[in-house]
Design a protein around this motif. Structure first.
Motif, PDB file in Angstrom:
ATOM      1  N   ALA A 102       0.800  -1.059  -0.046  1.00  0.00           N
ATOM      2  CA  ALA A 102      -0.169   0.003  -0.106  1.00  0.00           C
ATOM      3  C   ALA A 102       0.982   1.213   0.005  1.00  0.00           C
ATOM      4  O   ALA A 102       0.421   2.159  -0.468  1.00  0.00           O
ATOM      5  CB  ALA A 102      -0.835  -0.108   1.189  1.00  0.00           C
ATOM      6  N   ASN A 103       1.998   1.215   0.840  1.00  0.00           N
ATOM      7  CA  ASN A 103       2.851   2.425   0.872  1.00  0.00           C
ATOM      8  C   ASN A 103       3.707   2.491  -0.606  1.00  0.00           C
ATOM      9  O   ASN A 103       3.907   3.422  -1.107  1.00  0.00           O
ATOM     10  CB  ASN A 103       4.044   2.282   1.771  1.00  0.00           C
ATOM     11  N   TRP A 104       3.892   1.149  -1.193  1.00  0.00           N
ATOM     12  CA  TRP A 104       4.939   1.041  -2.355  1.00  0.00           C
ATOM     13  C   TRP A 104       4.092   1.921  -3.589  1.00  0.00           C
ATOM     14  O   TRP A 104       4.633   2.696  -4.374  1.00  0.00           O
ATOM     15  CB  TRP A 104       5.082  -0.269  -2.803  1.00  0.00           C
ATOM     16  N   ASP A 105       2.721   1.639  -3.555  1.00  0.00           N
ATOM     17  CA  ASP A 105       2.084   2.153  -4.668  1.00  0.00           C
ATOM     18  C   ASP A 105       1.983   3.719  -4.485  1.00  0.00           C
ATOM     19  O   ASP A 105       2.052   4.561  -5.409  1.00  0.00           O
ATOM     20  CB  ASP A 105       0.657   1.695  -4.591  1.00  0.00           C
ATOM     21  N   TRP A 106       1.890   4.061  -3.231  1.00  0.00           N
ATOM     22  CA  TRP A 106       1.926   5.552  -2.905  1.00  0.00           C
ATOM     23  C   TRP A 106       3.167   6.183  -3.414  1.00  0.00           C
ATOM     24  O   TRP A 106       3.276   7.423  -4.005  1.00  0.00           O
ATOM     25  CB  TRP A 106       1.482   6.061  -1.426  1.00  0.00           C
ATOM     26  N   MET A 107       4.245   5.575  -3.065  1.00  0.00           N
ATOM     27  CA  MET A 107       5.780   6.164  -3.324  1.00  0.00           C
ATOM     28  C   MET A 107       5.901   6.268  -5.016  1.00  0.00           C
ATOM     29  O   MET A 107       6.289   7.131  -5.420  1.00  0.00           O
ATOM     30  CB  MET A 107       6.752   5.348  -2.635  1.00  0.00           C
ATOM     31  N   ILE A 108       5.414   5.290  -5.559  1.00  0.00           N
ATOM     32  CA  ILE A 108       5.714   5.019  -6.867  1.00  0.00           C
ATOM     33  C   ILE A 108       4.868   6.143  -7.900  1.00  0.00           C
ATOM     34  O   ILE A 108       5.265   7.173  -8.545  1.00  0.00           O
ATOM     35  CB  ILE A 108       5.145   3.669  -7.599  1.00  0.00           C
ATOM     36  N   ASP A 109       3.643   6.308  -7.225  1.00  0.00           N
ATOM     37  CA  ASP A 109       2.748   7.551  -7.829  1.00  0.00           C
ATOM     38  C   ASP A 109       3.385   9.026  -7.482  1.00  0.00           C
ATOM     39  O   ASP A 109       3.452   9.798  -8.348  1.00  0.00           O
ATOM     40  CB  ASP A 109       1.439   7.335  -7.303  1.00  0.00           C
ATOM     41  N   LYS A 110       3.801   9.273  -6.435  1.00  0.00           N
ATOM     42  CA  LYS A 110       4.422  10.390  -6.051  1.00  0.00           C
ATOM     43  C   LYS A 110       5.654  10.645  -6.950  1.00  0.00           C
ATOM     44  O   LYS A 110       5.872  11.769  -7.267  1.00  0.00           O
ATOM     45  CB  LYS A 110       5.067  10.327  -4.445  1.00  0.00           C
ATOM     46  N   ILE A 111       6.416   9.621  -6.997  1.00  0.00           N
ATOM     47  CA  ILE A 111       7.720   9.850  -7.681  1.00  0.00           C
ATOM     48  C   ILE A 111       7.619  10.106  -9.278  1.00  0.00           C
ATOM     49  O   ILE A 111       8.228  10.791  -9.889  1.00  0.00           O
ATOM     50  CB  ILE A 111       8.971   8.412  -7.463  1.00  0.00           C
ATOM     51  N   LYS A 112       6.651   9.238  -9.956  1.00  0.00           N
ATOM     52  CA  LYS A 112       6.268   9.465 -11.160  1.00  0.00           C
ATOM     53  C   LYS A 112       5.806  10.864 -11.491  1.00  0.00           C
ATOM     54  O   LYS A 112       5.981  11.423 -12.569  1.00  0.00           O
ATOM     55  CB  LYS A 112       5.356   8.119 -11.734  1.00  0.00           C
ATOM     56  N   LYS A 113       4.763  11.315 -10.764  1.00  0.00           N
ATOM     57  CA  LYS A 113       4.085  12.451 -10.893  1.00  0.00           C
ATOM     58  C   LYS A 113       5.011  13.707 -10.665  1.00  0.00           C
ATOM     59  O   LYS A 113       4.714  14.880 -11.095  1.00  0.00           O
ATOM     60  CB  LYS A 113       2.839  12.528  -9.960  1.00  0.00           C
ATOM     61  N   ALA A 114       6.170  13.526  -9.894  1.00  0.00           N
ATOM     62  CA  ALA A 114       7.151  14.799  -9.663  1.00  0.00           C
ATOM     63  C   ALA A 114       7.703  15.090 -10.887  1.00  0.00           C
ATOM     64  O   ALA A 114       8.039  16.243 -10.989  1.00  0.00           O
ATOM     65  CB  ALA A 114       8.178  14.158  -8.765  1.00  0.00           C
ATOM     66  N   LYS A 115       7.976  14.188 -11.956  1.00  0.00           N
ATOM     67  CA  LYS A 115       8.456  14.496 -13.352  1.00  0.00           C
ATOM     68  C   LYS A 115       9.634  15.493 -13.200  1.00  0.00           C
ATOM     69  O   LYS A 115      10.068  16.131 -13.634  1.00  0.00           O
ATOM     70  CB  LYS A 115       7.639  15.336 -14.019  1.00  0.00           C
ATOM     71  N   GLY A 128      14.706  -4.310   1.357  1.00  0.00           N
ATOM     72  CA  GLY A 128      14.405  -3.493   0.254  1.00  0.00           C
ATOM     73  C   GLY A 128      13.199  -3.416  -0.684  1.00  0.00           C
ATOM     74  O   GLY A 128      13.093  -2.953  -1.805  1.00  0.00           O
ATOM     75  N   GLY A 129      12.001  -3.614   0.259  1.00  0.00           N
ATOM     76  CA  GLY A 129      10.542  -3.566  -0.567  1.00  0.00           C
ATOM     77  C   GLY A 129      10.500  -2.074  -0.919  1.00  0.00           C
ATOM     78  O   GLY A 129      10.265  -2.083  -2.180  1.00  0.00           O
ATOM     79  N   ALA A 130      10.668  -1.090  -0.228  1.00  0.00           N
ATOM     80  CA  ALA A 130      10.420   0.236  -0.755  1.00  0.00           C
ATOM     81  C   ALA A 130      11.821   0.659  -1.676  1.00  0.00           C
ATOM     82  O   ALA A 130      11.414   1.505  -2.375  1.00  0.00           O
ATOM     83  CB  ALA A 130      10.408   1.159   0.648  1.00  0.00           C
ATOM     84  N   THR A 131      12.861   0.012  -1.481  1.00  0.00           N
ATOM     85  CA  THR A 131      13.912   0.277  -2.450  1.00  0.00           C
ATOM     86  C   THR A 131      13.617   0.026  -3.691  1.00  0.00           C
ATOM     87  O   THR A 131      13.795   0.680  -4.724  1.00  0.00           O
ATOM     88  CB  THR A 131      15.214  -0.185  -2.055  1.00  0.00           C
ATOM     89  N   VAL A 132      13.048  -1.135  -4.156  1.00  0.00           N
ATOM     90  CA  VAL A 132      12.700  -1.826  -5.260  1.00  0.00           C
ATOM     91  C   VAL A 132      11.700  -0.991  -5.729  1.00  0.00           C
ATOM     92  O   VAL A 132      11.582  -0.594  -6.908  1.00  0.00           O
ATOM     93  CB  VAL A 132      12.402  -3.197  -5.142  1.00  0.00           C
ATOM     94  N   ALA A 133      10.644  -0.605  -4.941  1.00  0.00           N
ATOM     95  CA  ALA A 133       9.615   0.158  -5.353  1.00  0.00           C
ATOM     96  C   ALA A 133       9.990   1.707  -6.211  1.00  0.00           C
ATOM     97  O   ALA A 133       9.664   2.019  -7.128  1.00  0.00           O
ATOM     98  CB  ALA A 133       8.485   0.471  -4.472  1.00  0.00           C
ATOM     99  N   CYS A 134      10.742   2.194  -5.361  1.00  0.00           N
ATOM    100  CA  CYS A 134      11.118   3.815  -5.575  1.00  0.00           C
ATOM    101  C   CYS A 134      12.113   3.580  -7.014  1.00  0.00           C
ATOM    102  O   CYS A 134      11.926   4.394  -7.887  1.00  0.00           O
ATOM    103  CB  CYS A 134      11.933   4.211  -4.354  1.00  0.00           C
ATOM    104  N   ALA A 135      13.090   2.677  -6.892  1.00  0.00           N
ATOM    105  CA  ALA A 135      13.913   2.584  -8.221  1.00  0.00           C
ATOM    106  C   ALA A 135      13.118   2.207  -9.472  1.00  0.00           C
ATOM    107  O   ALA A 135      13.479   2.609 -10.422  1.00  0.00           O
ATOM    108  CB  ALA A 135      15.147   1.361  -7.749  1.00  0.00           C
ATOM    109  N   SER A 136      12.187   1.463  -9.211  1.00  0.00           N
ATOM    110  CA  SER A 136      11.145   0.907 -10.201  1.00  0.00           C
ATOM    111  C   SER A 136      10.489   2.488 -10.914  1.00  0.00           C
ATOM    112  O   SER A 136      10.143   2.342 -12.318  1.00  0.00           O
ATOM    113  CB  SER A 136      10.078   0.033 -10.029  1.00  0.00           C
ATOM    114  N   ALA A 137      10.334   3.200  -9.999  1.00  0.00           N
ATOM    115  CA  ALA A 137       9.621   4.535 -10.389  1.00  0.00           C
ATOM    116  C   ALA A 137      10.650   5.479 -10.929  1.00  0.00           C
ATOM    117  O   ALA A 137      10.472   6.582 -11.541  1.00  0.00           O
ATOM    118  CB  ALA A 137       8.922   5.135  -9.285  1.00  0.00           C
ATOM    119  N   GLY A 138      11.950   5.155 -11.015  1.00  0.00           N
ATOM    120  CA  GLY A 138      12.997   6.031 -11.617  1.00  0.00           C
ATOM    121  C   GLY A 138      13.822   6.895 -10.446  1.00  0.00           C
ATOM    122  O   GLY A 138      14.833   7.660 -11.058  1.00  0.00           O
ATOM    123  N   ALA A 139      13.634   6.571  -9.300  1.00  0.00           N
ATOM    124  CA  ALA A 139      14.221   7.445  -8.225  1.00  0.00           C
ATOM    125  C   ALA A 139      15.595   6.755  -8.055  1.00  0.00           C
ATOM    126  O   ALA A 139      15.881   5.752  -8.279  1.00  0.00           O
ATOM    127  CB  ALA A 139      13.502   7.252  -7.045  1.00  0.00           C
TER     128      ALA A 139
END
Length: 289
Positions: A102-115, A128-139
């Protein structure tokens, strides 16, 4: 606020009762204790009696797995486009907290929308659940944990998800000392994630007690926060802590440092597929731009 991790396909909370939960991890069914499950089991039906593995607590502390049906030492499950290595450990855990989706989805959305390029600092980062999520979003991510084995596990998860070419720094260190050094180096991060334990020790015996250390540590992290931060997330599994505690910590730290943004807290939960009951799985506090 209650946020649910209800978008899984490879993980399923099947049922719960009598202090235990029955879960499916890919094709493997595991039965293990959960202190939040204080209500009785309605019926110990066949899957309860014959999972692949059943974790039994020991009277002397700890416990062990009883293998009822053969299953591999480790295997992979997917969450959307993310992949994770699952391995039942001697401490009943599997290397992943599925409610954090539930938090991964939120992080990914925030990072992608930051542009814009986002640098994330993940502290007490575990496997590294959150690490994988954020890296997948391009962070760009800096992953810090005091346990070398957990950091190596996180590296495996990054590789499984095909994210080897993303910029991820893996650090085995005491998180407080690491943040102090980052402040001296002048390094800044746009997003900070932390999952502090109730009690723990650093690699050189440094003692962490959340009720004594959390506020000071979050205040210290203000020194590595960029001038245009995106989010700050605190997760906690500490019994007796209210989400309001995390809201108050954030309001007296980042709430004073950064103009604007929103602070809120809540619980994370997973619905059981058998009857829809929600398993409470910890709390969170968020600041977001």
């Amino acid at each position: 606020m209650l946020i649910l991790a209800d978008s899984w396909k490879d993980y399923e909370l099947i049922d719960m009762g009598n202090g235990e939960k029955l879960e499916r991890w890919g094709d493997i069914v595991l039965r293990r204790p959960d202190p939040q499950v204080v209500w009785p089991m309605e019926k110990e039906w066949s899957l309860w009696k014959n999972p692949h593995g059943h974790y039994h607590r020991s009277n002397r502390g700890g416990g062990s797995w009883e293998q009822k049906k053969k299953y591999p030492e480790s295997w992979t499950i997917n969450y959307k486009n993310l992949k994770f290595n699952i391995r039942p450990t001697g401490f009943k855990h599997t290397g992943l907290f599925p409610e954090q989706a539930a938090n991964w989805d939120w992080m990914i959305d925030k990072i992608k929308k930051a542009k814009r390029p986002i640098k994330v600092l993940n502290l007490f980062a575990y496997t590294g659940g959150a690490t994988v999520a954020c890296a997948s979003a391009g962070a760009e991510v800096c992953h810090v944990d005091a346990a070398k084995g957990m950091v190596n596990w996180a590296k495996d998860n990054i590789a499984l998800s095909g994210l080897q070419n993303q910029t991820v720094r893996f650090i085995v260190d005491d998180v407080v000392k690491f943040v102090e050094r980052e402040i001296r180096r002048g390094r800044k991060y746009d997003a900070i994630i932390m999952d502090p334990p109730s009690y723990g020790r650093g690699p050189k015996g440094e003692v962490w007690k959340i009720e004594d250390k959390l506020y000071d540590f979050v205040e210290l992290c203000m020194g590595v926060l960029s001038d245009d931060p995106l989010f700050f997330l605190i997760n906690s599994y500490t019994t007796g802590f209210s989400p309001i505690v995390l809201e108050n910590v954030l309001s007296t730290t980042i709430g004073k440092k950064v103009k604007g943004g929103q602070i809120y807290g809540g619980e994370v939960g997973i619905p059981a597929s058998r009857d829809g009951k929600i398993l409470p799985c910890g709390i969170f506090g968020r600041w977001e731009r």
